[in-house]
Scaffold this motif. Structure first.
Motif, mmCIF file in Angstrom:
data_model
loop_
_atom_site.group_PDB
_atom_site.id
_atom_site.type_symbol
_atom_site.label_atom_id
_atom_site.label_comp_id
_atom_site.label_asym_id
_atom_site.label_seq_id
_atom_site.Cartn_x
_atom_site.Cartn_y
_atom_site.Cartn_z
ATOM 1 N N GLU A 65 0.832 -1.206 0.000
ATOM 2 C CA GLU A 65 0.000 0.000 0.000
ATOM 3 C C GLU A 65 0.861 1.249 0.000
ATOM 4 O OE1 GLU A 65 -2.591 -0.346 3.366
ATOM 5 O OE2 GLU A 65 -3.829 -1.876 2.401
ATOM 6 N N ASN A 66 1.902 1.284 0.830
ATOM 7 C CA ASN A 66 2.794 2.444 0.877
ATOM 8 C C ASN A 66 3.522 2.626 -0.443
ATOM 9 O OD1 ASN A 66 2.079 3.028 3.493
ATOM 10 N ND2 ASN A 66 3.830 1.971 4.390
ATOM 11 N N THR A 124 1.106 3.977 -3.010
ATOM 12 C CA THR A 124 0.814 5.377 -2.718
ATOM 13 C C THR A 124 1.979 6.250 -3.155
ATOM 14 O OG1 THR A 124 -0.451 4.679 -0.796
ATOM 15 C CG2 THR A 124 0.153 6.986 -0.894
#
Length: 110
Positions: A95-96, A99
């Protein structure tokens, strides 16, 4: 002429040994047993040592194998217990990363 009992062979050997034991057959048998044991002691000791070493190596192998088996089982258990935490960390990392990739793809405005 030779002594007349010298031609009796083994009987004469036993008769002389009994005479040395003062005519006591029990002492003669103890002497015979002690001599036999003394002759066989090195062989008995060697066989006993080899058997003892073999048993010792076998026991050590079993203990070492059991230790490795338990160690591997504990490592498997730790890995299985850590799986949810690792899955969560992987999800956060993905997810990081996604992003950051979206932020980097946006054009910079000056």
């Amino acid at each position: 002429m030779a002594y007349p009992l010298d031609n009796l062979g083994d009987y004469n050997v036993v008769r002389n040994a009994l005479k040395e034991a003062n005519g006591n057959a029990e002492i003669l048998f103890q002497n015979i047993g002690a001599t036999a044991v003394a002759k066989e002691r090195p062989k008995i000791f060697k066989d006993g040592c080899l058997t003892g070493i073999g048993i010792g190596v076998g026991i050590c192998s079993i203990i070492y194998g059991g230790y490795n088996y338990c160690k591997n089982k504990m490592n498997e258990k730790k890995a299985l217990n850590a799986e949810p935490k690792l899955r969560e960390e992987l999800t956060k990392t993905i997810e990081n990363t996604s992003t950051k990739a979206e932020i980097d793809e946006k054009p910079h405005q000056n």
